[in-house]
Design a protein around this motif. Structure first.
Motif, PDB file in Angstrom:
ATOM      1  N   ASP A  69      97.030  26.101 -52.758  1.00 17.63           N
ATOM      2  CA  ASP A  69      97.048  25.697 -54.160  1.00 17.63           C
ATOM      3  C   ASP A  69      95.857  26.280 -54.908  1.00 17.63           C
ATOM      4  O   ASP A  69      94.791  26.517 -54.342  1.00 17.63           O
ATOM      5  CB  ASP A  69      96.953  24.171 -54.277  1.00 17.63           C
ATOM      6  CG  ASP A  69      98.248  23.459 -53.974  1.00 17.63           C
ATOM      7  OD1 ASP A  69      99.182  24.107 -53.474  1.00 17.63           O
ATOM      8  OD2 ASP A  69      98.314  22.234 -54.219  1.00 17.63           O
ATOM      9  N   GLY A  70      96.037  26.442 -56.213  1.00 17.90           N
ATOM     10  CA  GLY A  70      94.920  26.642 -57.116  1.00 17.90           C
ATOM     11  C   GLY A  70      94.495  28.070 -57.365  1.00 17.90           C
ATOM     12  O   GLY A  70      93.645  28.315 -58.215  1.00 17.90           O
ATOM     13  N   LEU A  94     100.441  28.736 -57.677  1.00 21.44           N
ATOM     14  CA  LEU A  94      99.447  29.405 -58.505  1.00 21.44           C
ATOM     15  C   LEU A  94      99.186  28.683 -59.823  1.00 21.44           C
ATOM     16  O   LEU A  94     100.097  28.134 -60.437  1.00 21.44           O
ATOM     17  CB  LEU A  94      99.905  30.834 -58.814  1.00 21.44           C
ATOM     18  CG  LEU A  94     100.256  31.717 -57.614  1.00 21.44           C
ATOM     19  CD1 LEU A  94     100.594  33.125 -58.092  1.00 21.44           C
ATOM     20  CD2 LEU A  94      99.120  31.748 -56.590  1.00 21.44           C
ATOM     21  N   LEU A  95      97.924  28.736 -60.239  1.00 17.49           N
ATOM     22  CA  LEU A  95      97.522  28.245 -61.552  1.00 17.49           C
ATOM     23  C   LEU A  95      97.572  29.380 -62.561  1.00 17.49           C
ATOM     24  O   LEU A  95      97.124  30.490 -62.277  1.00 17.49           O
ATOM     25  CB  LEU A  95      96.095  27.693 -61.494  1.00 17.49           C
ATOM     26  CG  LEU A  95      95.909  26.264 -61.000  1.00 17.49           C
ATOM     27  CD1 LEU A  95      94.421  25.959 -60.857  1.00 17.49           C
ATOM     28  CD2 LEU A  95      96.554  25.263 -61.956  1.00 17.49           C
ATOM     29  N   GLY A  96      98.100  29.094 -63.739  1.00 18.20           N
ATOM     30  CA  GLY A  96      98.235  30.144 -64.744  1.00 18.20           C
ATOM     31  C   GLY A  96      96.919  30.536 -65.387  1.00 18.20           C
ATOM     32  O   GLY A  96      96.436  31.656 -65.248  1.00 18.20           O
ATOM     33  N   ALA A 118     104.784  30.402 -56.197  1.00 23.43           N
ATOM     34  CA  ALA A 118     105.232  29.144 -56.785  1.00 23.43           C
ATOM     35  C   ALA A 118     104.277  28.701 -57.893  1.00 23.43           C
ATOM     36  O   ALA A 118     103.239  29.319 -58.135  1.00 23.43           O
ATOM     37  CB  ALA A 118     105.353  28.079 -55.697  1.00 23.43           C
ATOM     38  N   ASN A 119     104.609  27.615 -58.562  1.00 23.58           N
ATOM     39  CA  ASN A 119     103.965  27.167 -59.791  1.00 23.58           C
ATOM     40  C   ASN A 119     103.099  25.927 -59.530  1.00 23.58           C
ATOM     41  O   ASN A 119     103.564  24.950 -58.948  1.00 23.58           O
ATOM     42  CB  ASN A 119     105.071  26.838 -60.813  1.00 23.58           C
ATOM     43  CG  ASN A 119     104.561  26.566 -62.201  1.00 23.58           C
ATOM     44  OD1 ASN A 119     103.493  26.026 -62.410  1.00 23.58           O
ATOM     45  ND2 ASN A 119     105.375  26.937 -63.190  1.00 23.58           N
ATOM     46  N   HIS A 120     101.836  25.989 -59.979  1.00 23.45           N
ATOM     47  CA  HIS A 120     100.941  24.830 -59.869  1.00 23.45           C
ATOM     48  C   HIS A 120     100.402  24.425 -61.237  1.00 23.45           C
ATOM     49  O   HIS A 120      99.317  23.868 -61.343  1.00 23.45           O
ATOM     50  CB  HIS A 120      99.790  25.156 -58.907  1.00 23.45           C
ATOM     51  CG  HIS A 120      99.008  23.954 -58.446  1.00 23.45           C
ATOM     52  ND1 HIS A 120      99.604  22.782 -58.038  1.00 23.45           N
ATOM     53  CD2 HIS A 120      97.663  23.763 -58.324  1.00 23.45           C
ATOM     54  CE1 HIS A 120      98.668  21.917 -57.676  1.00 23.45           C
ATOM     55  NE2 HIS A 120      97.477  22.482 -57.853  1.00 23.45           N
ATOM     56  N   THR A 121     101.162  24.724 -62.270  1.00 24.81           N
ATOM     57  CA  THR A 121     100.878  24.416 -63.671  1.00 24.81           C
ATOM     58  C   THR A 121      99.929  25.445 -64.292  1.00 24.81           C
ATOM     59  O   THR A 121      99.415  26.331 -63.624  1.00 24.81           O
ATOM     60  CB  THR A 121     100.321  22.987 -63.911  1.00 24.81           C
ATOM     61  OG1 THR A 121      98.964  22.907 -63.476  1.00 24.81           O
ATOM     62  CG2 THR A 121     101.179  21.954 -63.205  1.00 24.81           C
ATOM     63  N   TRP A 122      99.710  25.278 -65.575  1.00 27.16           N
ATOM     64  CA  TRP A 122      98.878  26.207 -66.336  1.00 27.16           C
ATOM     65  C   TRP A 122      97.396  25.899 -66.210  1.00 27.16           C
ATOM     66  O   TRP A 122      96.581  26.760 -65.911  1.00 27.16           O
ATOM     67  CB  TRP A 122      99.287  26.170 -67.813  1.00 27.16           C
ATOM     68  CG  TRP A 122      98.547  27.157 -68.664  1.00 27.16           C
ATOM     69  CD1 TRP A 122      97.563  26.890 -69.572  1.00 27.16           C
ATOM     70  CD2 TRP A 122      98.737  28.567 -68.683  1.00 27.16           C
ATOM     71  NE1 TRP A 122      97.127  28.048 -70.150  1.00 27.16           N
ATOM     72  CE2 TRP A 122      97.841  29.100 -69.616  1.00 27.16           C
ATOM     73  CE3 TRP A 122      99.595  29.436 -67.992  1.00 27.16           C
ATOM     74  CZ2 TRP A 122      97.756  30.466 -69.895  1.00 27.16           C
ATOM     75  CZ3 TRP A 122      99.515  30.795 -68.269  1.00 27.16           C
ATOM     76  CH2 TRP A 122      98.597  31.289 -69.206  1.00 27.16           C
TER      77      TRP A 122
END
Length: 258
Positions: A69-70, A94-96, A118-122
Protein backbone atom coordinates in the motif's frame (compact mmCIF):
# COMPACT_ATOMS: atom_id res chain seq x y z
CA UNK A 1 -20.46 -15.54 1.76
CA UNK A 2 -19.81 -14.87 5.44
CA UNK A 3 -20.95 -12.06 7.68
CA UNK A 4 -17.99 -10.68 9.59
CA UNK A 5 -17.68 -7.69 11.87
CA UNK A 6 -14.91 -5.53 10.50
CA UNK A 7 -13.29 -4.00 13.56
CA UNK A 8 -11.79 -1.14 11.59
CA UNK A 9 -15.06 -0.08 10.02
CA UNK A 10 -17.16 0.19 13.13
CA UNK A 11 -19.98 -1.69 11.42
CA UNK A 12 -20.87 -5.14 10.18
CA UNK A 13 -20.09 -5.81 6.56
CA UNK A 14 -20.52 -8.94 4.52
CA UNK A 15 -17.13 -10.22 3.38
CA UNK A 16 -16.04 -13.05 1.12
CA UNK A 17 -12.91 -15.11 1.70
CA UNK A 18 -10.79 -16.33 -1.22
CA UNK A 19 -11.87 -19.93 -0.64
CA UNK A 20 -15.55 -18.90 -0.59
CA UNK A 21 -15.09 -16.92 -3.81
CA UNK A 22 -13.49 -19.91 -5.54
CA UNK A 23 -16.15 -22.29 -4.28
CA UNK A 24 -18.94 -20.10 -5.64
CA UNK A 25 -17.30 -19.51 -9.04
CA UNK A 26 -18.72 -21.05 -12.21
CA UNK A 27 -16.51 -23.82 -13.52
CA UNK A 28 -16.27 -22.56 -17.08
CA UNK A 29 -12.59 -22.86 -18.11
CA UNK A 30 -12.94 -19.92 -20.50
CA UNK A 31 -13.92 -17.67 -17.58
CA UNK A 32 -10.74 -18.36 -15.60
CA UNK A 33 -8.07 -17.62 -18.17
CA UNK A 34 -8.21 -13.82 -18.13
CA UNK A 35 -5.32 -11.80 -16.81
CA UNK A 36 -7.58 -9.38 -14.97
CA UNK A 37 -9.81 -12.07 -13.47
CA UNK A 38 -12.91 -10.20 -14.64
CA UNK A 39 -13.42 -10.15 -18.38
CA UNK A 40 -11.33 -13.05 -19.65
CA UNK A 41 -8.94 -10.55 -21.25
CA UNK A 42 -5.59 -9.38 -19.96
CA UNK A 43 -5.85 -5.96 -18.37
CA UNK A 44 -2.42 -4.73 -19.42
CA UNK A 45 0.70 -5.78 -21.30
CA UNK A 46 2.13 -7.07 -18.03
CA UNK A 47 -0.95 -9.04 -17.08
CA UNK A 48 -1.14 -10.34 -20.62
CA UNK A 49 2.34 -11.77 -20.21
CA UNK A 50 1.44 -13.21 -16.82
CA UNK A 51 -1.72 -14.78 -18.24
CA UNK A 52 0.39 -16.60 -20.81
CA UNK A 53 1.85 -18.65 -17.96
CA UNK A 54 0.02 -21.67 -16.61
CA UNK A 55 -2.54 -20.35 -14.09
CA UNK A 56 -2.10 -21.31 -10.47
CA UNK A 57 -4.91 -23.40 -8.98
CA UNK A 58 -5.15 -22.18 -5.38
CA UNK A 59 -7.53 -25.02 -4.54
CA UNK A 60 -4.48 -27.27 -4.89
CA UNK A 61 -1.55 -24.93 -4.32
CA UNK A 62 -0.78 -23.32 -0.96
CA UNK A 63 -1.31 -19.73 -2.10
CA UNK A 64 -0.63 -16.40 -0.46
CA UNK A 65 -0.90 -12.86 -1.84
CA UNK A 66 1.73 -10.22 -1.18
CA UNK A 67 0.28 -6.69 -1.31
CA UNK A 68 1.81 -3.23 -0.88
CA UNK A 69 0.00 0.00 0.00
CA UNK A 70 0.82 3.66 -0.29
CA UNK A 71 3.31 3.77 -3.14
CA UNK A 72 4.95 3.96 -5.41
CA UNK A 73 7.85 5.54 -3.56
CA UNK A 74 11.59 5.90 -3.79
CA UNK A 75 12.19 2.26 -2.75
CA UNK A 76 9.65 0.69 -5.09
CA UNK A 77 12.15 0.13 -7.95
CA UNK A 78 14.38 -1.80 -5.53
CA UNK A 79 11.36 -3.84 -4.46
CA UNK A 80 10.55 -4.59 -8.09
CA UNK A 81 14.11 -5.81 -8.60
CA UNK A 82 13.64 -8.21 -5.67
CA UNK A 83 10.29 -9.48 -6.93
CA UNK A 84 11.67 -9.97 -10.43
CA UNK A 85 14.62 -11.97 -9.09
CA UNK A 86 12.31 -14.13 -6.97
CA UNK A 87 9.73 -14.49 -9.79
CA UNK A 88 6.99 -13.20 -7.51
CA UNK A 89 4.02 -11.11 -8.63
CA UNK A 90 2.40 -8.81 -6.08
CA UNK A 91 -0.59 -6.48 -5.87
CA UNK A 92 0.15 -2.76 -5.46
CA UNK A 93 -2.53 -0.44 -4.08
CA UNK A 94 -1.32 2.95 -5.29
CA UNK A 95 -1.91 6.46 -4.00
CA UNK A 96 -2.63 9.06 -6.65
CA UNK A 97 -1.42 12.35 -5.20
CA UNK A 98 2.35 12.61 -4.71
CA UNK A 99 2.84 8.96 -5.70
CA UNK A 100 1.31 7.90 -9.02
CA UNK A 101 1.81 11.39 -10.39
CA UNK A 102 5.36 11.61 -9.02
CA UNK A 103 6.52 8.17 -10.19
CA UNK A 104 4.83 7.42 -13.54
CA UNK A 105 7.74 5.31 -14.79
CA UNK A 106 7.47 3.05 -11.74
CA UNK A 107 3.72 2.67 -12.28
CA UNK A 108 4.40 1.76 -15.89
CA UNK A 109 7.00 -0.79 -14.79
CA UNK A 110 4.61 -2.34 -12.25
CA UNK A 111 2.10 -3.08 -14.99
CA UNK A 112 4.71 -4.18 -17.52
CA UNK A 113 6.24 -6.71 -15.12
CA UNK A 114 2.94 -8.44 -14.40
CA UNK A 115 2.00 -6.99 -11.03
CA UNK A 116 -1.60 -6.11 -10.25
CA UNK A 117 -2.04 -2.33 -10.19
CA UNK A 118 -4.82 -1.29 -7.80
CA UNK A 119 -6.32 1.83 -6.20
CA UNK A 120 -5.59 3.16 -2.69
CA UNK A 121 -7.36 6.51 -3.18
CA UNK A 122 -6.02 9.91 -4.16
CA UNK A 123 -4.89 11.39 -0.85
CA UNK A 124 -5.43 8.65 1.76
CA UNK A 125 -8.50 10.25 3.28
CA UNK A 126 -10.61 7.94 5.43
CA UNK A 127 -13.42 7.16 3.04
CA UNK A 128 -15.95 6.43 5.77
CA UNK A 129 -15.77 10.08 6.86
CA UNK A 130 -16.65 11.45 3.41
CA UNK A 131 -19.87 11.91 1.47
CA UNK A 132 -20.44 10.04 -1.78
CA UNK A 133 -19.15 12.82 -4.01
CA UNK A 134 -15.90 13.06 -2.07
CA UNK A 135 -15.49 9.26 -2.02
CA UNK A 136 -16.02 9.21 -5.78
CA UNK A 137 -13.42 11.94 -6.24
CA UNK A 138 -10.84 10.09 -4.13
CA UNK A 139 -11.24 6.90 -6.15
CA UNK A 140 -11.99 8.22 -9.61
CA UNK A 141 -9.02 10.60 -9.73
CA UNK A 142 -6.67 7.72 -8.99
CA UNK A 143 -8.45 5.51 -11.54
CA UNK A 144 -7.88 8.13 -14.20
CA UNK A 145 -4.27 8.84 -13.21
CA UNK A 146 -3.36 5.14 -13.40
CA UNK A 147 -5.21 4.68 -16.68
CA UNK A 148 -3.35 7.63 -18.19
CA UNK A 149 -0.09 5.77 -17.51
CA UNK A 150 -0.96 2.10 -18.02
CA UNK A 151 -3.94 2.32 -20.37
CA UNK A 152 -6.15 0.41 -17.94
CA UNK A 153 -8.25 1.34 -14.93
CA UNK A 154 -7.78 -0.81 -11.82
CA UNK A 155 -10.47 -3.27 -10.77
CA UNK A 156 -9.41 -3.49 -7.11
CA UNK A 157 -9.24 -0.92 -4.33
CA UNK A 158 -8.13 -0.92 -0.70
CA UNK A 159 -9.69 1.67 1.63
CA UNK A 160 -7.29 3.58 3.89
CA UNK A 161 -7.17 1.93 7.32
CA UNK A 162 -9.60 -0.67 5.97
CA UNK A 163 -12.50 1.61 6.87
CA UNK A 164 -15.63 1.25 4.77
CA UNK A 165 -19.37 1.80 4.98
CA UNK A 166 -22.39 1.54 2.71
CA UNK A 167 -21.47 4.69 0.79
CA UNK A 168 -17.94 3.44 0.13
CA UNK A 169 -19.35 0.15 -1.11
CA UNK A 170 -21.90 1.86 -3.36
CA UNK A 171 -19.30 4.12 -4.99
CA UNK A 172 -16.84 1.24 -5.37
CA UNK A 173 -19.51 -0.76 -7.16
CA UNK A 174 -20.31 2.20 -9.39
CA UNK A 175 -16.65 2.55 -10.39
CA UNK A 176 -16.15 -1.18 -10.97
CA UNK A 177 -13.90 -1.66 -7.94
CA UNK A 178 -13.79 -4.64 -5.61
CA UNK A 179 -12.69 -3.89 -2.04
CA UNK A 180 -9.71 -5.88 -0.73
CA UNK A 181 -8.77 -6.13 2.95
CA UNK A 182 -6.07 -8.32 4.50
CA UNK A 183 -5.26 -11.07 6.99
CA UNK A 184 -1.65 -10.24 7.87
CA UNK A 185 -0.15 -6.90 8.84
CA UNK A 186 3.35 -6.20 10.11
CA UNK A 187 2.41 -2.67 11.20
CA UNK A 188 5.49 -1.56 9.31
CA UNK A 189 4.43 2.06 9.74
CA UNK A 190 5.45 1.73 13.40
CA UNK A 191 9.02 0.40 13.06
CA UNK A 192 12.10 0.51 10.84
CA UNK A 193 13.29 -2.88 12.16
CA UNK A 194 13.27 -5.09 9.07
CA UNK A 195 13.78 -8.28 11.08
CA UNK A 196 10.74 -7.44 13.20
CA UNK A 197 8.66 -6.69 10.09
CA UNK A 198 9.62 -10.07 8.65
CA UNK A 199 8.87 -11.87 11.94
CA UNK A 200 5.45 -10.27 12.32
CA UNK A 201 4.57 -11.18 8.76
CA UNK A 202 5.76 -14.77 9.03
CA UNK A 203 4.05 -15.31 12.40
CA UNK A 204 0.66 -14.39 10.88
CA UNK A 205 1.02 -15.95 7.42
CA UNK A 206 -1.49 -18.60 6.43
CA UNK A 207 -2.92 -20.30 3.38
CA UNK A 208 -5.12 -18.04 1.23
CA UNK A 209 -3.79 -15.09 3.21
CA UNK A 210 -3.36 -11.52 2.03
CA UNK A 211 -0.24 -9.84 3.41
CA UNK A 212 -0.34 -6.06 3.92
CA UNK A 213 2.96 -4.17 3.69
CA UNK A 214 3.94 -0.65 2.63
CA UNK A 215 6.70 0.04 0.12
CA UNK A 216 7.04 3.63 1.39
CA UNK A 217 8.56 2.85 4.83
CA UNK A 218 12.30 2.45 5.29
CA UNK A 219 12.25 -0.94 6.99
CA UNK A 220 9.86 -2.73 4.67
CA UNK A 221 11.64 -3.39 1.38
CA UNK A 222 14.74 -4.82 3.14
CA UNK A 223 12.40 -7.28 4.94
CA UNK A 224 10.89 -8.67 1.74
CA UNK A 225 13.67 -11.13 0.71
CA UNK A 226 13.48 -12.91 4.08
CA UNK A 227 9.69 -13.04 3.92
CA UNK A 228 9.69 -14.53 0.42
CA UNK A 229 12.48 -16.99 1.17
CA UNK A 230 10.87 -18.37 4.32
CA UNK A 231 7.38 -18.62 2.84
CA UNK A 232 8.75 -20.46 -0.19
CA UNK A 233 10.44 -22.89 2.23
CA UNK A 234 7.05 -23.41 3.86
CA UNK A 235 5.59 -24.39 0.50
CA UNK A 236 3.72 -21.22 -0.39
CA UNK A 237 3.04 -20.04 -3.93
CA UNK A 238 2.86 -16.26 -4.33
CA UNK A 239 -0.06 -14.94 -6.37
CA UNK A 240 -1.81 -11.66 -7.05
CA UNK A 241 -5.20 -11.03 -5.46
CA UNK A 242 -7.12 -11.86 -8.68
CA UNK A 243 -5.12 -15.09 -8.96
CA UNK A 244 -5.98 -15.92 -5.34
CA UNK A 245 -9.69 -15.63 -6.18
CA UNK A 246 -9.56 -17.40 -9.56
CA UNK A 247 -11.65 -18.87 -11.14
CA UNK A 248 -13.94 -16.34 -9.43
CA UNK A 249 -14.13 -12.91 -11.01
CA UNK A 250 -13.88 -10.09 -8.44
CA UNK A 251 -17.29 -8.48 -8.06
CA UNK A 252 -17.46 -4.66 -7.98
CA UNK A 253 -18.41 -3.47 -4.51
CA UNK A 254 -17.77 -6.83 -2.88
CA UNK A 255 -15.44 -6.96 0.13
CA UNK A 256 -12.75 -9.66 0.05
CA UNK A 257 -10.97 -10.67 3.22
CA UNK A 258 -9.38 -14.00 4.28
Amino acid sequence: MSLAALALTGCSMETTSPSEARADAPRDPAASTGGDGRTGKAGSAGRNAAAAEAPVDCEKAKCIALTFDGGPGKDTPELLDILKKEKVHATFFLLGKNHVLKHPETVRRLAAEGHEVANHTWSHERLDTLDKDAIRDELARTQDAIADITGEKPTLMRPPQGRINDDVTAVSKELGLSQVLWSTTAKDFSTTDSALIAKRTLDQAGRDGIILLHDIYDGTVPAVPAIISELKKRGYTFVTVPELLRPAQPIPGAVYRP
